[in-house]
Design an enzyme around this catalytic site. Sequence first.
Site, PDB file in Angstrom:
ATOM      1  N   ASP A  25       0.821  -1.210   0.000  1.00 60.66           N
ATOM      2  CA  ASP A  25       0.000   0.000   0.000  1.00 60.66           C
ATOM      3  C   ASP A  25       0.860   1.266   0.000  1.00 60.66           C
ATOM      4  OD1 ASP A  25      -2.292   1.476   0.061  1.00 60.66           O
ATOM      5  OD2 ASP A  25      -2.680   1.185   2.193  1.00 60.66           O
ATOM      6  N   GLY A  26       0.298   2.316  -0.594  1.00 61.64           N
ATOM      7  CA  GLY A  26       0.969   3.622  -0.542  1.00 61.64           C
ATOM      8  C   GLY A  26       1.591   4.051  -1.858  1.00 61.64           C
ATOM      9  N   ASN A  27       1.362   3.273  -2.912  1.00 60.06           N
ATOM     10  CA  ASN A  27       1.946   3.625  -4.219  1.00 60.06           C
ATOM     11  C   ASN A  27       1.426   4.967  -4.726  1.00 60.06           C
ATOM     12  OD1 ASN A  27       3.107   1.105  -4.153  1.00 60.06           O
ATOM     13  ND2 ASN A  27       1.553   0.164  -5.457  1.00 60.06           N
ATOM     14  N   TRP A  52       2.920   7.833  -2.805  1.00 58.26           N
ATOM     15  CA  TRP A  52       4.346   7.942  -3.173  1.00 58.26           C
ATOM     16  C   TRP A  52       4.480   8.749  -4.462  1.00 58.26           C
ATOM     17  CZ3 TRP A  52       7.389   6.637  -7.311  1.00 58.26           C
ATOM     18  CH2 TRP A  52       8.772   6.521  -7.104  1.00 58.26           C
ATOM     19  N   HIS A 100       2.571   2.754  -8.990  1.00 58.69           N
ATOM     20  CA  HIS A 100       2.417   1.289  -9.093  1.00 58.69           C
ATOM     21  C   HIS A 100       3.647   0.662  -9.770  1.00 58.69           C
ATOM     22  CE1 HIS A 100      -1.476   1.659  -7.467  1.00 58.69           C
ATOM     23  NE2 HIS A 100      -2.039   2.217  -8.517  1.00 58.69           N
ATOM     24  N   SER A 120      -7.058  -6.260  -5.799  1.00 62.97           N
ATOM     25  CA  SER A 120      -8.165  -6.831  -5.028  1.00 62.97           C
ATOM     26  C   SER A 120      -9.450  -6.851  -5.856  1.00 62.97           C
ATOM     27  CB  SER A 120      -8.388  -6.021  -3.748  1.00 62.97           C
ATOM     28  OG  SER A 120      -9.072  -4.822  -4.051  1.00 62.97           O
ATOM     29  N   GLU A 173     -11.941  -5.418  -5.110  1.00 60.64           N
ATOM     30  CA  GLU A 173     -12.514  -4.062  -5.001  1.00 60.64           C
ATOM     31  C   GLU A 173     -11.778  -3.061  -5.896  1.00 60.64           C
ATOM     32  OE1 GLU A 173     -11.840  -5.968  -2.165  1.00 60.64           O
ATOM     33  OE2 GLU A 173     -13.953  -6.534  -2.126  1.00 60.64           O
ATOM     34  N   LEU A 233      12.081 -19.524  -3.091  1.00 56.62           N
ATOM     35  CA  LEU A 233      10.851 -18.893  -2.608  1.00 56.62           C
ATOM     36  C   LEU A 233       9.653 -19.241  -3.494  1.00 56.62           C
ATOM     37  CD1 LEU A 233       9.668 -16.491  -0.745  1.00 56.62           C
ATOM     38  CD2 LEU A 233      10.034 -15.068  -2.764  1.00 56.62           C
TER      39      LEU A 233
HETATM   40  C1  FPP Z   1      -2.169   0.003  -3.197  1.00 55.55           C
HETATM   41  O1  FPP Z   1      -1.642   1.322  -3.191  1.00 55.55           O
HETATM   42  C2  FPP Z   1      -1.648  -0.728  -4.335  1.00 55.55           C
HETATM   43  C3  FPP Z   1      -2.405  -1.320  -5.316  1.00 55.55           C
HETATM   44  C4  FPP Z   1      -3.869  -1.271  -5.303  1.00 55.55           C
HETATM   45  C5  FPP Z   1      -1.791  -2.001  -6.461  1.00 55.55           C
HETATM   46  C6  FPP Z   1      -0.505  -2.707  -6.178  1.00 55.55           C
HETATM   47  C7  FPP Z   1       0.057  -3.170  -7.451  1.00 55.55           C
HETATM   48  C8  FPP Z   1       1.356  -3.213  -7.762  1.00 55.55           C
HETATM   49  C9  FPP Z   1       2.454  -2.878  -6.809  1.00 55.55           C
HETATM   50  C10 FPP Z   1       1.766  -3.683  -9.111  1.00 55.55           C
HETATM   51  C11 FPP Z   1       1.358  -5.124  -9.281  1.00 55.55           C
HETATM   52  C12 FPP Z   1       2.276  -5.874 -10.082  1.00 55.55           C
HETATM   53  C13 FPP Z   1       3.097  -6.855  -9.642  1.00 55.55           C
HETATM   54  C14 FPP Z   1       3.977  -7.472 -10.620  1.00 55.55           C
HETATM   55  C15 FPP Z   1       3.155  -7.327  -8.225  1.00 55.55           C
HETATM   56  P1  FPP Z   1      -2.629   2.545  -3.411  1.00 55.55           P
HETATM   57  O2  FPP Z   1      -2.749   2.808  -4.853  1.00 55.55           O
HETATM   58  O3  FPP Z   1      -3.934   2.266  -2.725  1.00 55.55           O
HETATM   59  O4  FPP Z   1      -1.847   3.692  -2.698  1.00 55.55           O
HETATM   60  P2  FPP Z   1      -2.488   4.972  -1.982  1.00 55.55           P
HETATM   61  O5  FPP Z   1      -3.224   4.456  -0.778  1.00 55.55           O
HETATM   62  O6  FPP Z   1      -1.288   5.777  -1.614  1.00 55.55           O
HETATM   63  O7  FPP Z   1      -3.368   5.654  -2.981  1.00 55.55           O
END
Ligand code: FPP
Length: 233
Positions: free
Chosen positions: A18-20, A23, A35, A63, A65, A128
Amino acid sequence: MENNNQNNMPRHIAIIMDGNGRWAKKRGLPRNAGHAAGSKNFKEIAKYCNKIGIEHLTVYAFSTENWRRPKSEVDGIMNILRDYLKDSKNYIKENIKLDFIGDRSVLPEDIKELMITAENDSANATGLVCHLAINYGGRDEIVNAVRALIEKGTPKTEITEQLISDFLYTANIPDPDLIIRPSGEYRLSNFLIWQSAYSEFWFSDILWPDFKPKDLDKAIEDFKARNRRFGGV
Ligand code: FPP
């Protein structure tokens, strides 16, 4: 590889990446850049888990959702996933075995095919096992298990916790020992809700793309210091 039974190492670590979005926002970048950075970090952390002898890593990539997000963001995440799956020489080189949990039936056809190829290509890896949760929801998973049990005509008296576990996407995967959620949120968000009954939780304010091996080390160190009683004394 280290023997995980020594030093109380977690066998299975699960992470809510979480947090992409935040960021990216902090840097004035589009959410999908966040992401992409999150995916790059996932590869680093998977490599590190493999190096220190973790047996299973499960990451929440998409997810049930997440379809509610703008189409451009959903498409962006699917493209990142495509790129990762196509990059098979990398995880094969790392000796990482890939597995997917979630309802794949509604995913784009090419992604479904890439998933099968990735599973086949990495089937003989001995390091892994990395489980990617894609179109995964814990409640959805339990509903599907109940439906499958009813469809099979399972008698009421045969329904046990073990049988339900066997009908989840995670059948044959040990329950997560340690669940990590960075980015300052303190909830499970429908992730492994059945499997986390006795998991240890570790939270941090770090945004996922900034979560480094040293942060994982800290989480593992804290985990080792905890006293897991599983309902006993
Ligand atoms: C939550 O952060 C992250 C997601 C919903 C998507 C995560 C997906 C990836 C890291 C890429 C997937 C691909 C692979 C190969 C694993 P958010 O968007 O809710 O962050 P925020 O809360 O800061 O908005």
